[in-house]
Write a protein that holds these residues in place. Structure first.
Motif, PDB file in Angstrom:
ATOM      1  N   VAL A 137       0.827  -1.207   0.000  1.00  0.00           N
ATOM      2  CA  VAL A 137       0.000   0.000   0.000  1.00  0.00           C
ATOM      3  C   VAL A 137       0.860   1.255   0.000  1.00  0.00           C
ATOM      4  N   ARG A 138       1.882   1.310   0.855  1.00  0.00           N
ATOM      5  CA  ARG A 138       2.680   2.530   0.980  1.00  0.00           C
ATOM      6  C   ARG A 138       4.122   2.282   0.535  1.00  0.00           C
ATOM      7  N   LEU A 139       4.575   3.140  -0.407  1.00  0.00           N
ATOM      8  CA  LEU A 139       5.925   3.025  -0.955  1.00  0.00           C
ATOM      9  C   LEU A 139       6.597   4.397  -0.939  1.00  0.00           C
ATOM     10  N   PRO A 140       7.923   4.437  -1.035  1.00  0.00           N
ATOM     11  CA  PRO A 140       8.625   5.721  -0.961  1.00  0.00           C
ATOM     12  C   PRO A 140       8.198   6.732  -2.025  1.00  0.00           C
ATOM     13  N   ASP A 141       7.838   6.249  -3.222  1.00  0.00           N
ATOM     14  CA  ASP A 141       7.501   7.185  -4.300  1.00  0.00           C
ATOM     15  C   ASP A 141       6.013   7.208  -4.631  1.00  0.00           C
ATOM     16  N   GLY A 142       5.173   6.707  -3.724  1.00  0.00           N
ATOM     17  CA  GLY A 142       3.734   6.736  -3.998  1.00  0.00           C
ATOM     18  C   GLY A 142       2.998   5.647  -3.248  1.00  0.00           C
ATOM     19  N   GLU A 143       1.884   5.191  -3.838  1.00  0.00           N
ATOM     20  CA  GLU A 143       1.040   4.201  -3.192  1.00  0.00           C
ATOM     21  C   GLU A 143       0.708   3.061  -4.146  1.00  0.00           C
ATOM     22  N   GLY A 144       0.658   1.857  -3.594  1.00  0.00           N
ATOM     23  CA  GLY A 144       0.227   0.715  -4.392  1.00  0.00           C
ATOM     24  C   GLY A 144      -1.204   0.869  -4.862  1.00  0.00           C
ATOM     25  N   ILE A 145      -2.005   1.608  -4.098  1.00  0.00           N
ATOM     26  CA  ILE A 145      -3.404   1.851  -4.488  1.00  0.00           C
ATOM     27  C   ILE A 145      -3.449   2.610  -5.812  1.00  0.00           C
ATOM     28  N   GLY A 146      -2.546   3.577  -5.968  1.00  0.00           N
ATOM     29  CA  GLY A 146      -2.483   4.308  -7.230  1.00  0.00           C
ATOM     30  C   GLY A 146      -2.055   3.413  -8.386  1.00  0.00           C
ATOM     31  N   VAL A 147      -1.128   2.495  -8.126  1.00  0.00           N
ATOM     32  CA  VAL A 147      -0.710   1.535  -9.152  1.00  0.00           C
ATOM     33  C   VAL A 147      -1.893   0.670  -9.563  1.00  0.00           C
ATOM     34  N   CYS A 148      -2.654   0.200  -8.577  1.00  0.00           N
ATOM     35  CA  CYS A 148      -3.849  -0.606  -8.857  1.00  0.00           C
ATOM     36  C   CYS A 148      -4.804   0.159  -9.758  1.00  0.00           C
TER      37      CYS A 148
ATOM     38  N   GLU B 129      -8.768   4.446   5.829  1.00  0.00           N
ATOM     39  CA  GLU B 129      -8.405   5.214   4.643  1.00  0.00           C
ATOM     40  C   GLU B 129      -7.797   4.314   3.569  1.00  0.00           C
ATOM     41  N   ALA B 130      -6.896   3.420   3.998  1.00  0.00           N
ATOM     42  CA  ALA B 130      -6.265   2.515   3.036  1.00  0.00           C
ATOM     43  C   ALA B 130      -7.279   1.530   2.468  1.00  0.00           C
ATOM     44  N   LEU B 131      -8.175   1.034   3.314  1.00  0.00           N
ATOM     45  CA  LEU B 131      -9.209   0.122   2.831  1.00  0.00           C
ATOM     46  C   LEU B 131     -10.131   0.835   1.851  1.00  0.00           C
ATOM     47  N   PHE B 132     -10.502   2.065   2.175  1.00  0.00           N
ATOM     48  CA  PHE B 132     -11.339   2.861   1.277  1.00  0.00           C
ATOM     49  C   PHE B 132     -10.647   3.045  -0.071  1.00  0.00           C
ATOM     50  N   GLY B 133      -9.334   3.385  -0.017  1.00  0.00           N
ATOM     51  CA  GLY B 133      -8.587   3.562  -1.255  1.00  0.00           C
ATOM     52  C   GLY B 133      -8.556   2.304  -2.087  1.00  0.00           C
ATOM     53  N   ALA B 134      -8.398   1.143  -1.421  1.00  0.00           N
ATOM     54  CA  ALA B 134      -8.377  -0.134  -2.133  1.00  0.00           C
ATOM     55  C   ALA B 134      -9.720  -0.404  -2.811  1.00  0.00           C
ATOM     56  N   ILE B 135     -10.797  -0.116  -2.098  1.00  0.00           N
ATOM     57  CA  ILE B 135     -12.147  -0.309  -2.651  1.00  0.00           C
ATOM     58  C   ILE B 135     -12.340   0.564  -3.888  1.00  0.00           C
ATOM     59  N   MET B 136     -11.975   1.859  -3.763  1.00  0.00           N
ATOM     60  CA  MET B 136     -12.183   2.804  -4.859  1.00  0.00           C
ATOM     61  C   MET B 136     -11.302   2.486  -6.069  1.00  0.00           C
ATOM     62  N   ALA B 137     -10.135   1.886  -5.831  1.00  0.00           N
ATOM     63  CA  ALA B 137      -9.218   1.570  -6.930  1.00  0.00           C
ATOM     64  C   ALA B 137      -9.593   0.278  -7.647  1.00  0.00           C
ATOM     65  N   GLY B 138     -10.546  -0.461  -7.086  1.00  0.00           N
ATOM     66  CA  GLY B 138     -10.972  -1.705  -7.727  1.00  0.00           C
ATOM     67  C   GLY B 138     -10.168  -2.924  -7.326  1.00  0.00           C
ATOM     68  N   ALA B 139      -9.490  -2.846  -6.167  1.00  0.00           N
ATOM     69  CA  ALA B 139      -8.711  -4.000  -5.699  1.00  0.00           C
ATOM     70  C   ALA B 139      -9.636  -5.168  -5.375  1.00  0.00           C
ATOM     71  N   ALA B 140      -9.114  -6.385  -5.568  1.00  0.00           N
ATOM     72  CA  ALA B 140      -9.907  -7.584  -5.280  1.00  0.00           C
ATOM     73  C   ALA B 140      -9.708  -8.060  -3.845  1.00  0.00           C
ATOM     74  N   GLY B 141      -8.658  -7.554  -3.179  1.00  0.00           N
ATOM     75  CA  GLY B 141      -8.401  -8.009  -1.816  1.00  0.00           C
ATOM     76  C   GLY B 141      -7.488  -7.068  -1.075  1.00  0.00           C
ATOM     77  N   TYR B 142      -7.487  -7.203   0.253  1.00  0.00           N
ATOM     78  CA  TYR B 142      -6.718  -6.328   1.141  1.00  0.00           C
ATOM     79  C   TYR B 142      -6.281  -7.176   2.322  1.00  0.00           C
TER      80      TYR B 142
END
Length: 213
Positions: free
Chosen positions: A56-67, A90-103
């Protein structure tokens, strides 16, 4: 059938451990990995994995954005499994909005991780419907229209903010508002600055709170 997996995590030892666990099963193969969001966005479209496991959290951004980006750009998109050390709405919300299949939390057992990869590769969702509903309801209850930060936004910036909350990428926002992607990026930066946020997900949460239940 072999399930192809891509790994995004900024810690090499974590990636090595995940690879060892996943490839202990004959039906799962790690086809690529990255330590930054920029590298992941370059490599994932070329490798077309069935599943992308994203920190989810990386030095240059977020995995949610990659998703969000790869699900917008690829057809068919990989199933995205968000992996994090922290549990927060917040992270769960971001995952939901990005269309992730799991968290999943990184404390997950190897057996559960393997099972999760198999399930989302088969089209299942690991996001519990009751938990998802509870998070969305909680996020909707909030920030009123008199917020002076919101008053600073121009009409176009407010439209961009609403589309961020809908989970759209900059490219998708540009198509909807007939703007260049670079122009949208500038609007997003202005919105984040005026609202006092560092991350796009924070703006999405804020905008969702403003909406009526």
């Amino acid at each position: 059938m072999t399930i192809s997996v891509f790994l995004l995590d900024d810690h090499e030892l974590v990636r090595t451990g995940l690879t060892t666990v996943l490839e202990s099963e004959g039906d799962i193969r790690v086809v690529g990995e990255a330590g930054t969001t920029a590298e992941a966005l370059r490599r994932i479209p070329a490798l077309t994995p069935d599943v992308a496991i994203l920190d989810v959290r990386l030095p240059d951004g977020e995995g949610i954005g990659v998703c969000r980006e790869i699900r917008s750009a690829m057809e068919p998109p990989p199933a995205c499994l968000m992996l994090t050390s922290y549990s927060d709405d917040e992270a769960l919300f971001g995952a939901i909005m990005a269309g992730a299949a799991g968290y999943l939390l990184k404390q997950v057992s190897g057996t559960d991780l393997i099972g999760s990869v198999r399930r989302i590769a088969a089209g299942a969702s690991l996001l519990d419907p009751e938990l998802t509903t509870a998070v969305m309801d909680r996020l909707r209850g909030g920030t009123g229209p008199a917020d002076p930060r919101y008053a600073q936004l121009s009409p176009q910036e407010r439209r961009v903010l609403d589309l961020i909350a809908d989970g759209l990428t900059n490219r998708q926002i540009g198509r909807q508002l007939h703007l260049a992607e670079k122009t949208v990026k500038n609007y997003v930066s202005a919105v984040l600055h005026k609202l006092g946020f560092a991350r796009r997900t924070e703006a999405a949460v804020y905008a969702t709170r403003r909406r009526s239940p």
